[in-house]
Design an enzyme around this catalytic site. Structure first.
Site, short mmCIF file in Angstrom:
data_model
loop_
_atom_site.label_atom_id
_atom_site.label_comp_id
_atom_site.label_asym_id
_atom_site.label_seq_id
_atom_site.Cartn_x
_atom_site.Cartn_y
_atom_site.Cartn_z
N LYS A 22 31.88 -3.20 -26.40
CA LYS A 22 32.66 -1.93 -26.79
C LYS A 22 32.19 -1.00 -25.99
O LYS A 22 33.33 -0.06 -25.59
CB LYS A 22 32.68 -1.83 -28.28
CG LYS A 22 33.30 -0.44 -28.92
CD LYS A 22 33.19 -0.30 -30.59
CE LYS A 22 31.67 0.51 -30.70
NZ LYS A 22 31.58 1.91 -30.22
N ASN A 23 30.99 -0.79 -25.80
CA ASN A 23 30.38 0.52 -25.34
C ASN A 23 30.54 0.66 -23.91
O ASN A 23 30.15 1.55 -23.32
CB ASN A 23 29.18 1.10 -25.86
CG ASN A 23 29.27 1.50 -27.12
OD1 ASN A 23 30.49 1.75 -27.69
ND2 ASN A 23 28.01 1.56 -28.14
N CYS A 116 30.95 13.59 -36.93
CA CYS A 116 31.16 12.16 -37.65
C CYS A 116 30.05 11.74 -38.52
O CYS A 116 29.28 12.76 -38.79
CB CYS A 116 31.28 10.95 -36.69
SG CYS A 116 29.73 10.66 -35.89
N ARG A 121 27.15 15.60 -33.31
CA ARG A 121 27.71 14.83 -32.16
C ARG A 121 28.30 16.05 -31.07
O ARG A 121 29.52 15.98 -30.74
CB ARG A 121 28.94 13.97 -32.31
CG ARG A 121 28.48 12.77 -33.27
CD ARG A 121 27.50 11.76 -33.15
NE ARG A 121 27.72 10.89 -31.91
CZ ARG A 121 28.33 9.71 -32.06
NH1 ARG A 121 28.96 9.49 -33.12
NH2 ARG A 121 28.63 9.05 -30.90
N ASP A 306 21.80 1.87 -32.31
CA ASP A 306 22.92 1.11 -33.07
C ASP A 306 22.36 -0.22 -33.51
O ASP A 306 23.41 -0.94 -34.31
CB ASP A 306 23.84 0.62 -31.68
CG ASP A 306 24.59 1.95 -31.10
OD1 ASP A 306 25.24 1.63 -30.03
OD2 ASP A 306 24.46 3.13 -31.88
N ARG A 398 36.44 -1.46 -35.91
CA ARG A 398 36.08 -0.71 -34.78
C ARG A 398 35.27 -1.38 -33.68
O ARG A 398 35.48 -1.05 -32.54
CB ARG A 398 35.66 0.81 -35.24
CG ARG A 398 36.40 1.58 -35.83
CD ARG A 398 35.95 2.95 -36.27
NE ARG A 398 35.40 3.30 -34.93
CZ ARG A 398 34.84 4.64 -34.60
NH1 ARG A 398 34.62 5.09 -35.56
NH2 ARG A 398 34.83 5.02 -33.72
C1 EPZ Z 1 26.97 6.58 -27.31
O1 EPZ Z 1 27.50 7.51 -28.15
C2 EPZ Z 1 27.32 5.21 -27.89
N1 EPZ Z 1 28.82 5.07 -28.09
C3 EPZ Z 1 26.97 5.31 -29.29
O2 EPZ Z 1 27.55 3.97 -30.11
C4 EPZ Z 1 25.31 5.06 -29.34
O3 EPZ Z 1 24.71 5.19 -30.71
C5 EPZ Z 1 24.88 6.46 -28.42
O4 EPZ Z 1 25.46 6.48 -27.42
C6 EPZ Z 1 23.42 6.29 -28.23
O5 EPZ Z 1 22.98 5.12 -27.80
C7 EPZ Z 1 29.66 4.76 -27.07
O6 EPZ Z 1 28.98 4.49 -25.85
C8 EPZ Z 1 31.08 4.76 -27.22
P1 EPZ Z 1 24.80 10.20 -26.66
P2 EPZ Z 1 27.25 9.02 -27.36
O7 EPZ Z 1 25.56 11.25 -26.02
O8 EPZ Z 1 27.36 8.96 -26.00
C9 EPZ Z 1 23.28 14.51 -28.50
C10 EPZ Z 1 28.37 2.66 -31.92
O9 EPZ Z 1 27.82 2.48 -33.03
N2 EPZ Z 1 24.12 14.98 -27.74
O10 EPZ Z 1 23.87 9.23 -26.04
O11 EPZ Z 1 28.01 9.87 -28.21
C11 EPZ Z 1 23.77 13.52 -29.57
O12 EPZ Z 1 24.32 14.24 -30.67
C12 EPZ Z 1 28.12 4.12 -30.97
O13 EPZ Z 1 28.64 1.89 -30.93
C13 EPZ Z 1 24.10 16.41 -27.58
O14 EPZ Z 1 23.47 16.96 -28.08
O15 EPZ Z 1 25.74 9.39 -27.69
C14 EPZ Z 1 22.84 12.54 -30.10
O16 EPZ Z 1 22.02 13.08 -31.01
C15 EPZ Z 1 27.63 5.04 -32.39
N3 EPZ Z 1 24.89 16.92 -26.61
C16 EPZ Z 1 22.25 12.37 -28.83
O17 EPZ Z 1 22.45 13.34 -27.87
C17 EPZ Z 1 25.70 16.24 -25.84
O18 EPZ Z 1 26.79 16.98 -24.95
C18 EPZ Z 1 22.71 11.10 -27.97
O19 EPZ Z 1 23.97 11.08 -28.10
C19 EPZ Z 1 25.82 14.84 -26.24
C20 EPZ Z 1 25.15 14.16 -26.84
#
Ligand code: EPZ
Length: 418
Positions: A22-23, A116, A121, A306, A398
């Site tokens: 998915k990701n 969420c 996020r 995850d 999802r």
């Molecule tokens: C991706 O989300 C995945 N989703 C998530 O999978 C996964 O848990 C996550 O990466 C971490 O591995 C997809 O790929 C579609 P991040 P993403 O930006 O990109 C903070 C699932 O269950 N952050 O790496 O949104 C954020 O709040 C989903 O399949 C900022 O602070 O995750 C988090 O604490 C859930 N500012 C951390 O970084 C930003 O601009 C990591 O988030 C962006 C993120």
């Protein structure tokens, strides 16, 4: 309210084949906006999130045809640069159209995704990357408006303050058409980021260093037609390995890329799981009580956030007290009260969960709160004595293709209802 009910205390027997990731599929579908040529994508999983992304890129100008898990996408021209709140609020990954729209069309109007269940996020790092590449960014009435300067996007050094999968992906997709070289420092190393880069390079992009924390991108003027097969879903694979471990089943799982799940397999080894591996197949035959575990979630290649909820369910049945620390998201323990309703004994102390092992779980009615929490409840239901009813099961749809079918074909008494 959709639900799934499972008669527990069961064993799984047979074979499960893992679907496309998915990701990986989500950012790669967004990258179709970068070219006016045909992009052929294989092994795309049939998921609600994939449907959401397809309707989003469709609303922006992509024509989409599919046969089973193979999709043909063609975006001859961008018909709209606006990603509506209604679409983005349903799925955060919609924010990944920001980079492609900015690169292709020079303008993007994308709703802020909002928080969420698992956390606030924020998207500050996405916006930082777009600004570094030369976009003017404004935020008003819940929308990000990004506009590139007259001279277009220009390659730059983007040094992320922390690791973000989505911000890395948005930066890559914006930079592939920028003038000159972009260097992304502190880049995410996830396999899904590598898969996106491999797909973009097949389209004629010039990206090096994916999988490391430094990604170099030499901008090109346009991208071409390509065909790409999405990698298999490492999170789905590990989820079913845990299902076999929890139920002490003999189960074969196919299409597993073991290069991508080292940290998880090390944890299974530490817990004492019995299995054998042959190329992209694992045979689990486990009839021992597993040892407890102490882990913390980390960015790749560390233990994936995850898989945190799924491992917690397994820990309920291990031989002692386990500890899981969640370091990526600030509120990713929503499954704990639901697992405790089934008879688990899990205590939360800040970012740590302390899980008592040797538990007997009993079927009850529970509520899914987010994608991975919902599957941790499914795993618990497989072992719990009696029937468990899991409500709000759309969360599950999802991210897990044909889960009902995959489990029922292994002998699980699983039913879906409204
Ligand atoms: C991706 O989300 C995945 N989703 C998530 O999978 C996964 O848990 C996550 O990466 C971490 O591995 C997809 O790929 C579609 P991040 P993403 O930006 O990109 C903070 C699932 O269950 N952050 O790496 O949104 C954020 O709040 C989903 O399949 C900022 O602070 O995750 C988090 O604490 C859930 N500012 C951390 O970084 C930003 O601009 C990591 O988030 C962006 C993120």
């Amino acid at each position: 309210m959709n639900f799934i009910s499972i008669v527990g205390n069961c064993k799984l027997k047979g074979l499960i084949e893992i679907s496309g990731a998915k990701n990986s599929a989500l950012p790669i579908l967004a990258s179709a906006l970068l070219t006016d040529k045909v992009l052929c994508l294989k092994n795309i999983p049939k998921l609600l999130d994939v449907e959401s992304m397809i309707s989003l890129i469709g609303s922006l100008g992509s024509k989409v045809k599919n046969k089973h898990n193979t999709y043909l996408l063609e975006t001859k021209k961008i018909s709209s640069c606006k990603a509506d709140y209604d679409l983005v609020r349903k799925m955060r990954a919609s924010f990944l159209v920001l980079g492609p729209l900015l690169a292709r069309e020079g303008y993007a109007e994308v709703s802020l995704p909002g928080g969420c269940a698992i956390g606030t996020r924020p998207v500050d790092m996405h916006l930082y990357a777009m600004k570094k590449l030369g976009a003017n960014i404004s935020i008003s009435d819940g929308y990000v408006r990004a506009k590139r300067k007259i001279k277009g996007l220009v390659g730059e050094k983007i040094a992320f303050s922390k690791i973000s999968v989505g911000a890395t992906e948005n930066a890559i997709m914006a930079a592939v058409l920028a003038k000159g070289e972009t260097l992304i420092e502190n880049a995410a190393k996830e396999p899904e980021v590598i898969d996106l880069c491999n797909c973009l390079n097949a389209m004629g992009a010039n990206i090096e260093g994916m999988g490391s924390n430094k990604i170099h991108i030499q901008g090109v003027t346009n991208l071409l037609s390509a065909s790409h097969e999405v990698i298999s879903d490492r999170i789905e694979a590990c989820t079913y390995i845990i299902a076999a471990a929890i139920t002490n089943s003999k189960l074969t799982i196919k299409k597993v890329n073991f290069n991508y799940i080292n940290s998880f397999m090390r944890v299974m080894d530490k817990m004492g799981l019995n299995y054998s591996i042959n190329k992209e197949e694992i045979f689990i035959e486990n009839n021992v009580k597993l040892d407890p575990i102490k882990i913390k979630t980390e960015e790749y290649p560390g233990f994936p956030t995850d898989l945190q909820a799924q491992l917690m369910t397994l820990a309920c049945f291990s031989n002692g007290i386990s500890e899981i620390e969640e370091n990526i998201f600030e509120n990713r323990f929503m499954h704990v009260p639901e697992l405790n309703r089934l008879g688990a004994n899990i205590e939360i102390k800040g970012s740590k969960a302390i899980i008592l092992g040797n538990r007997n779980l009993f079927g009850a009615e529970v509520m899914a709160t987010d994608l991975r929490a919902s599957v941790s409840l499914i795993l618990a239901a497989l072992k719990a004595k009696g029937r468990t009813k899991i409500n709000r099961i759309y969360h599950l749809d999802r991210g897990y293709e044909n889960l009902d079918y995959k489990l029922s074909s292994c002998g699980v008494n699983i039913k879906r209802g409204k």
